[in-house]
Design an enzyme around this catalytic site. Structure first.
Site, PDB file in Angstrom:
ATOM      1  CB  ALA A 126      -0.898  -0.026   1.230  1.00  0.00           C
ATOM      2  CB  ALA A 127       3.309   2.089  -2.522  1.00  0.00           C
ATOM      3  N   PRO A 129       1.491   7.885  -0.595  1.00  0.00           N
ATOM      4  CG  PRO A 129       2.021   9.908   0.438  1.00  0.00           C
ATOM      5  CD  PRO A 129       1.268   8.630   0.653  1.00  0.00           C
ATOM      6  N   GLY A 130       4.179   7.321  -1.148  1.00  0.00           N
ATOM      7  CA  GLY A 130       5.486   6.812  -1.540  1.00  0.00           C
ATOM      8  C   GLY A 130       6.637   7.119  -0.583  1.00  0.00           C
ATOM      9  CE  LYS A 132       5.419   4.146   6.644  1.00  0.00           C
ATOM     10  NZ  LYS A 132       4.391   5.133   6.247  1.00  0.00           N
ATOM     11  CG  ASP A 193       2.412   2.452   5.948  1.00  0.00           C
ATOM     12  OD1 ASP A 193       2.364   2.280   7.175  1.00  0.00           O
ATOM     13  OD2 ASP A 193       2.415   3.568   5.414  1.00  0.00           O
ATOM     14  CB  CYS A 246      -0.561   6.237  11.424  1.00  0.00           C
ATOM     15  SG  CYS A 246      -0.428   5.987   9.718  1.00  0.00           S
TER      16      CYS A 246
HETATM   17  C1  LIG Z   1      -1.220   4.370   5.172  1.00  0.00           C
HETATM   18  S1  LIG Z   1      -1.436   4.644   3.480  1.00  0.00           S
HETATM   19  C2  LIG Z   1       0.114   4.261   2.805  1.00  0.00           C
HETATM   20  C3  LIG Z   1       1.191   5.312   3.008  1.00  0.00           C
HETATM   21  C4  LIG Z   1       2.470   4.994   2.283  1.00  0.00           C
HETATM   22  N1  LIG Z   1       2.962   3.653   2.617  1.00  0.00           N
HETATM   23  C5  LIG Z   1       3.568   6.018   2.549  1.00  0.00           C
HETATM   24  O1  LIG Z   1       4.429   5.783   3.413  1.00  0.00           O
HETATM   25  O2  LIG Z   1       3.609   7.047   1.878  1.00  0.00           O
HETATM   26  C6  LIG Z   1      -2.402   3.270   2.998  1.00  0.00           C
HETATM   27  C7  LIG Z   1      -2.640   3.127   1.514  1.00  0.00           C
HETATM   28  O3  LIG Z   1      -3.379   1.913   1.277  1.00  0.00           O
HETATM   29  C8  LIG Z   1      -4.143   2.094   0.127  1.00  0.00           C
HETATM   30  N2  LIG Z   1      -5.191   1.051  -0.009  1.00  0.00           N
HETATM   31  C9  LIG Z   1      -6.471   1.124   0.374  1.00  0.00           C
HETATM   32  N3  LIG Z   1      -7.117   0.007   0.036  1.00  0.00           N
HETATM   33  C10 LIG Z   1      -6.222  -0.812  -0.576  1.00  0.00           C
HETATM   34  C11 LIG Z   1      -6.289  -2.121  -1.184  1.00  0.00           C
HETATM   35  N4  LIG Z   1      -7.442  -2.798  -1.243  1.00  0.00           N
HETATM   36  N5  LIG Z   1      -5.163  -2.661  -1.726  1.00  0.00           N
HETATM   37  C12 LIG Z   1      -3.990  -1.946  -1.690  1.00  0.00           C
HETATM   38  N6  LIG Z   1      -3.885  -0.714  -1.149  1.00  0.00           N
HETATM   39  C13 LIG Z   1      -4.978  -0.146  -0.609  1.00  0.00           C
HETATM   40  C14 LIG Z   1      -4.694   3.498   0.315  1.00  0.00           C
HETATM   41  O4  LIG Z   1      -5.117   4.055  -0.909  1.00  0.00           O
HETATM   42  C15 LIG Z   1      -3.468   4.227   0.892  1.00  0.00           C
HETATM   43  O5  LIG Z   1      -2.730   4.827  -0.144  1.00  0.00           O
END
Ligand SMILES: C[S@@+](CC[C@H](N)C(=O)[O-])C[C@H]1O[C@@H](n2cnc3c(N)ncnc32)[C@H](O)[C@@H]1O
Length: 456
Positions: A126-127, A129-130, A132, A193, A246
């Site tokens: 779940a990357a 905005p990137g 990590k 994440d 978080c």
């Molecule tokens: C906590 S954020 C990630 C932050 C990111 N890792 C960073 O450090 O910048 C969680 C992410 O999971 C995504 N997400 C939601 N549902 C999802 C799914 N079914 N499969 C994959 N990613 C999903 C969301 O869109 C969001 O971008």
């Protein structure tokens, strides 16, 4: 001082973490609304920490204070700051990345606090905005990182951040996490994440705490369980998963990993977990857990048909010839990259044998770094190429003062007495930092710095 008034929230934390310890509960509640000083991660691919500290002291004027992570610093404004943190030279050149300290702990823990030069295949599930993903690229410079984001409208921002920070060891996919169940044992490391209730923004938007309610959290907890279960299938036996949120509540954290341990007692072992408290670590709220895979799990996955990455193709002969002419002229070495074409863009990705297999199983939205494009059988380099690769034979112009650098950023052309060809690419440098590639016309050097980054 902002006061936390949501009794459901207070009761939950009292009961689960601070029973009989009202003083600590008070300390915790009082620390939630506190704003934290911004932290800056230094991109050690571009500059050493010590060189950055010298540069920053001379030209940027922020007070930098060590954190527990060697390349991350707390920042404090001083009277010498001419520009905001996001408008400093180092940030515009993506030598630094503004990342909250708490958010950097997952990759830091996954990498066992050091840069690992082995070649792995890593999934960031779940990357966007990137933040990590860019950190993964930094800690695992020779690995291939698959940055997956399900939400379509968050993909552009993910790609833009990955491009800006200047690594070429990633590809981007746009799958729902359910997909990864059908890709069993393909990754050495998986980072989840997880989407979460976002309690952490309590210190920024007290509203989140006002509306905190266990029902919503339970619903999210189900989602997280699901996400983690899929990820566990996709990791190889003997390798590991890093789960982070978080949040601090147990439902989104311990509950999830306990569920996995109970359901698959022989296959998974939690090797580490830590909760980052706002009143203890002063780094914001966070939870990380590391899980090792001991044994395969039975799944009824179906083998997917090989994906056809129709838009991204191996570089063709004509494009390669055009690029080779440029390489020869400027002595540009691309031996470490595999080259692909997307529309007219040339993409470079770090060589890694595992990538061949991956490309057959994944549909890629982006692959590696754009380095330029082919127009009329001519290769035109872009800004990223000038910044991130060595053009040994390119002439150089040194900018002497910071004001000139900012003038340039704002679009001012530079006059030069250098003898140049009608169209020639130059390297502009400021204090050993390679800044931008330039384009010469009528004795003036044009600015090809990405327009959207220009300081207003
Ligand atoms: C906590 S954020 C990630 C932050 C990111 N890792 C960073 O450090 O910048 C969680 C992410 O999971 C995504 N997400 C939601 N549902 C999802 C799914 N079914 N499969 C994959 N990613 C999903 C969301 O869109 C969001 O971008």
């Amino acid at each position: 001082m902002i006061k936390i008034e949501n009794q459901r929230f207070i009761e939950y934390f009292r009961e689960n973490f601070f029973q009989g310890n009202e003083i600590e509960l008070k300390d915790f509640l009082e620390n939630i609304p506190k704003d934290l000083s911004k932290t800056l991660r230094i991109n050690t691919n571009k500059i050493s920490v010590s060189d950055f500290l010298k540069f920053s002291e001379l030209y940027e004027g922020f007070e930098l204070e060590k954190t527990a992570i060697p390349n991350i610093f707390y920042t404090k404004k001083t009277d010498n700051n001419k520009y905001a943190l996001g408008n400093t030279i180092s940030h515009l050149l993506w030598i630094t990345y503004i990342q909250e300290l708490r958010a950097s702990y997952s990759v830091y823990e996954l990498s066992k606090w050091k840069v690992d030069r082995e070649k792995y295949t890593i999934l960031d599930m779940a990357a966007s905005p990137g933040g990590k993903t860019t950190q993964l690229a930094e800690y695992y410079p020779n690995s291939i990182i698959v940055a997956n984001e399900f939400t379509q409208n968050r993909i552009t921002q993910l790609i833009s951040n990955l491009e800006r920070i200047g690594w070429n060891n990633f590809c981007v996919t746009n799958y729902n996490w359910v997909f990864f169940r059908d890709l069993p044992e393909r990754f050495d490391k998986v980072l989840i994440d997880a989407p979460c209730s976002g309690e952490w923004i309590g210190f920024k938007a007290i509203e989140t705490i006002k509306h905190w309610n266990i029902k919503k959290i339970k619903w999210l907890s189900g989602l997280q369980e699901n996400l983690l279960e899929r990820a566990l299938v996709s990791v190889k036996v003997g390798w590991e998963i890093l789960y982070s949120t978080c949040t601090l509540n147990k439902l989104e954290n311990e509950w999830i990993i306990e569920y996995i341990e109970k359901k698959y007692p022989e296959s998974f072992r939690v090797t580490y977990s830590k909760r980052f408290w706002p009143h203890v670590e002063k780094s914001g709220w966070f939870f990380v857990a590391k899980i090792e895979k001991l044994k395969s799990v039975e799944t009824n996955f179906k083998k997917r048909e090989a994906k056809n990455n129709k838009e991204i193709k191996k570089i063709d002969k004509a494009s390669l010839e055009a690029l080779s002419r440029f390489q020869k002229k400027y002595e540009l070495d691309l031996w470490d990259s595999e080259l692909y074409v997307y529309k007219s863009d040339i993409l470079a990705i770090k060589r890694n044998p595992d990538f061949w297999e991956l490309i057959n199983d994944l549909y890629l939205t982006r692959l590696g770094q754009r380095i330029g494009n082919i127009v009329n059988w001519e290769f035109t380099p872009n800004y990223y190429l000038a910044r991130d690769y060595e053009l040994k034979n390119a002439k150089k112009i040194e900018i002497k003062s910071l004001d000139e650098v900012y003038d340039y950023l704002k679009g001012k052309e530079i006059e030069t007495s250098l003898e140049l060809e009608e169209k020639e690419y130059l390297i502009i440098a400021f204090k050993d930092l390679k800044i931008w590639g330039w384009y010469y016309s009528e004795w003036k050097v044009k600015n090809i710095f990405p327009k959207e980054w220009v300081v207003k």
